[in-house]
Scaffold this active site. Structure first.
Site, mmCIF file in Angstrom:
data_model
loop_
_atom_site.group_PDB
_atom_site.id
_atom_site.type_symbol
_atom_site.label_atom_id
_atom_site.label_comp_id
_atom_site.label_asym_id
_atom_site.label_seq_id
_atom_site.Cartn_x
_atom_site.Cartn_y
_atom_site.Cartn_z
ATOM 1 N N LEU A 131 0.840 -1.203 0.000
ATOM 2 C CA LEU A 131 0.000 0.000 0.000
ATOM 3 C C LEU A 131 0.877 1.257 0.000
ATOM 4 O O LEU A 131 0.558 2.236 -0.691
ATOM 5 C CB LEU A 131 -0.937 -0.002 1.218
ATOM 6 C CG LEU A 131 -1.838 1.218 1.351
ATOM 7 C CD1 LEU A 131 -2.735 1.407 0.118
ATOM 8 C CD2 LEU A 131 -2.709 1.119 2.620
ATOM 9 N N TYR B 54 -3.783 -10.509 15.599
ATOM 10 C CA TYR B 54 -3.632 -9.436 14.606
ATOM 11 C C TYR B 54 -4.846 -8.497 14.651
ATOM 12 O O TYR B 54 -4.705 -7.269 14.716
ATOM 13 C CB TYR B 54 -3.478 -10.036 13.205
ATOM 14 C CG TYR B 54 -3.576 -9.028 12.083
ATOM 15 C CD1 TYR B 54 -2.512 -8.178 11.790
ATOM 16 C CD2 TYR B 54 -4.736 -8.919 11.309
ATOM 17 C CE1 TYR B 54 -2.600 -7.244 10.756
ATOM 18 C CE2 TYR B 54 -4.831 -7.990 10.276
ATOM 19 C CZ TYR B 54 -3.767 -7.157 10.015
ATOM 20 O OH TYR B 54 -3.862 -6.230 8.997
HETATM 21 N N1 LIG Z 1 -2.721 -6.875 3.474
HETATM 22 C C1 LIG Z 1 -4.037 -6.899 3.710
HETATM 23 O O1 LIG Z 1 -4.763 -7.765 3.223
HETATM 24 C C2 LIG Z 1 -4.674 -5.821 4.566
HETATM 25 C C3 LIG Z 1 -6.047 -5.817 4.739
HETATM 26 C C4 LIG Z 1 -6.628 -4.803 5.486
HETATM 27 C C5 LIG Z 1 -5.832 -3.837 6.061
HETATM 28 N N2 LIG Z 1 -4.482 -3.881 5.906
HETATM 29 C C6 LIG Z 1 -3.664 -2.839 6.537
HETATM 30 O O2 LIG Z 1 -3.180 -1.986 5.505
HETATM 31 C C7 LIG Z 1 -1.899 -1.478 5.876
HETATM 32 C C8 LIG Z 1 -0.898 -1.730 4.760
HETATM 33 O O3 LIG Z 1 -0.801 -3.124 4.540
HETATM 34 P P1 LIG Z 1 0.097 -3.737 3.393
HETATM 35 O O4 LIG Z 1 -0.668 -4.856 2.813
HETATM 36 O O5 LIG Z 1 0.643 -2.660 2.525
HETATM 37 O O6 LIG Z 1 1.276 -4.352 4.270
HETATM 38 P P2 LIG Z 1 2.765 -4.738 3.866
HETATM 39 O O7 LIG Z 1 2.903 -4.860 2.390
HETATM 40 O O8 LIG Z 1 3.125 -5.885 4.753
HETATM 41 O O9 LIG Z 1 3.570 -3.439 4.317
HETATM 42 C C9 LIG Z 1 3.744 -3.113 5.664
HETATM 43 C C10 LIG Z 1 4.996 -2.310 5.751
HETATM 44 O O10 LIG Z 1 5.247 -2.004 7.144
HETATM 45 C C11 LIG Z 1 6.622 -2.168 7.389
HETATM 46 N N3 LIG Z 1 6.852 -2.407 8.800
HETATM 47 C C12 LIG Z 1 6.674 -3.556 9.520
HETATM 48 N N4 LIG Z 1 7.048 -3.358 10.789
HETATM 49 C C13 LIG Z 1 7.470 -2.075 10.877
HETATM 50 C C14 LIG Z 1 7.996 -1.290 11.931
HETATM 51 N N5 LIG Z 1 8.153 -1.777 13.167
HETATM 52 N N6 LIG Z 1 8.333 0.000 11.663
HETATM 53 C C15 LIG Z 1 8.201 0.522 10.417
HETATM 54 N N7 LIG Z 1 7.726 -0.180 9.381
HETATM 55 C C16 LIG Z 1 7.357 -1.468 9.617
HETATM 56 C C17 LIG Z 1 7.050 -3.336 6.525
HETATM 57 O O11 LIG Z 1 8.433 -3.263 6.287
HETATM 58 P P3 LIG Z 1 9.304 -4.612 6.233
HETATM 59 O O12 LIG Z 1 8.608 -5.528 5.276
HETATM 60 O O13 LIG Z 1 10.635 -4.121 5.769
HETATM 61 O O14 LIG Z 1 9.302 -5.147 7.637
HETATM 62 C C18 LIG Z 1 6.240 -3.074 5.256
HETATM 63 O O15 LIG Z 1 6.956 -2.233 4.364
HETATM 64 C C19 LIG Z 1 -1.549 -2.146 7.200
HETATM 65 O O16 LIG Z 1 -1.926 -1.273 8.249
HETATM 66 C C20 LIG Z 1 -2.431 -3.364 7.241
HETATM 67 O O17 LIG Z 1 -2.713 -3.780 8.560
HETATM 68 C C21 LIG Z 1 -3.878 -4.843 5.154
#
Ligand SMILES: NC(=O)c1ccc[n+]([C@@H]2O[C@H](COP(=O)([O-])OP(=O)(O)OC[C@H]3O[C@@H](n4cnc5c(N)ncnc54)[C@H](OP(=O)(O)O)[C@@H]3O)[C@@H](O)[C@H]2O)c1
Length: 282
Positions: free
Chosen positions: A25, A127
């Site tokens: 995202l 989670y």
């Molecule tokens: N994926 C889904 O299906 C989904 C559904 C609903 C809502 N969401 C929410 O949408 C948002 C974005 O999700 P996404 O799918 O883009 O997730 P993602 O691809 O896993 O990206 C999350 C990012 O956060 C970083 N991160 C993890 N721990 C961290 C820390 N302690 N400090 C700073 N950065 C950190 C990760 O970096 P590293 O990889 O380098 O650790 C990664 O770049 C999140 O809030 C998630 O909960 C996701």
């Protein structure tokens, strides 16, 4: 009701801070807000479990950094909370209005009609609990954006996993008893821009339409031109550590930005990944 950023429509450049900028995202938001004054911080730039580094306070923070390993959170709930709750408090400490991305997993999945903003969360997984507590940690000057089943051309997501498995196998078992609205990150990023014109509060922003993961997988194979059969199985058969809601379709009872249908998001995502490949017949 307070609107938070001076120039939400982008007639001028707003200063935007994106956390988790290398996530799926985060990358989509970087593209969407490329004409603004964006500071993009990856995990390496700011581990949000630590207090903020010295930064100029931006007009708005798009806070995507999160612990997103749903099953891993069951084994380390404190680790997940440190990022999703503690990290969000640290982001709120910056003092800028923020967009906090939350999840359909804050709901228990017992409803059989779409969840709206006023429905009470009742998370069933570590989670889901961390995301629900993170909503509270975002504070009063926040848009809480609940979305579902994010996928895009980068990172770890269901579409990319199915494309890999579909090329390796002729059959894959996928859960057919969880219904949700898989959402293309570029559509969510575009909607985020629109949302900045709306008041703070909870907003349900997910793709139009709904499907099970098995139905989604069948559409992925069909639209990508991959010859792989989906064997419809149950969540129990998959034996994953974290419970998932059986039904988590999200709709807005407010005037949230409307997203295109998930199938359109899928087609746009596949085009970005150059599917269908030449010589296939989707
Ligand atoms: N994926 C889904 O299906 C989904 C559904 C609903 C809502 N969401 C929410 O949408 C948002 C974005 O999700 P996404 O799918 O883009 O997730 P993602 O691809 O896993 O990206 C999350 C990012 O956060 C970083 N991160 C993890 N721990 C961290 C820390 N302690 N400090 C700073 N950065 C950190 C990760 O970096 P590293 O990889 O380098 O650790 C990664 O770049 C999140 O809030 C998630 O909960 C996701």
């Amino acid at each position: 009701m307070e609107h938070a950023i001076a120039d939400p429509l982008g007639q001028g450049r707003s200063s935007i801070l994106i956390t988790g900028a290398s996530g799926q995202l985060g990358r989509a938001l970087l593209e969407e807000f490329s004409s603004d004054d964006v500071t993009a911080l990856t995990h390496a730039d700011w581990d949000v479990t630590r207090p903020p580094p010295p930064l100029e306070v931006p007009d708005v923070v798009l806070h995507t950094a999160a612990w997103t390993d749903v099953d891993g959170a069951e084994g380390d709930p404190q680790g997940a909370a440190a990022v999703n709750v503690g990290g969000t408090s640290h982001v709120a400490e910056l003092g800028a209005p923020l967009v906090y991305y939350s999840s359909d997993y804050v709901f228990d999945g017992r409803k059989r009609e779409p969840y709206v903003e006023s429905d009470a969360p009742n998370p069933q997984s570590a989670y889901g609990r961390s995301k629900a507590h993170g909503e509270a940690a975002a504070g009063e000057r926040a848009w809480i954006v609940r979305s579902s089943g994010l996928f895009g051309p980068t990172g770890v997501n269901f579409v990319r996993t199915m494309l890999r498995l579909g090329a390796e196998r002729d059959q894959v078992g996928v859960a057919d008893d969880q219904r949700m609205s898989p959402t293309y990150v570029a559509h969510l990023a575009r909607a985020t821009r629109e949302l900045l014109e709306r008041p703070f509060g909870i907003w349900h922003v997910a793709a139009d339409g709904d499907c099970t993961w098995a139905e989604f997988a069948e559409s992925i194979f069909e639209d990508a031109g991959l010859d792989c059969r989906v064997r419809r199985i149950t969540t129990r058969e998959l034996g994953r550590p974290a419970p998932r809601p059986a039904y988590s379709v999200l709709r807005s009872e407010k005037d949230a930005p409307r997203l295109p249908h998930w199938r359109q998001g899928l087609r746009e995502c596949l085009r970005r990944l150059d599917y269908p490949k030449e010589g296939t017949d989707p």
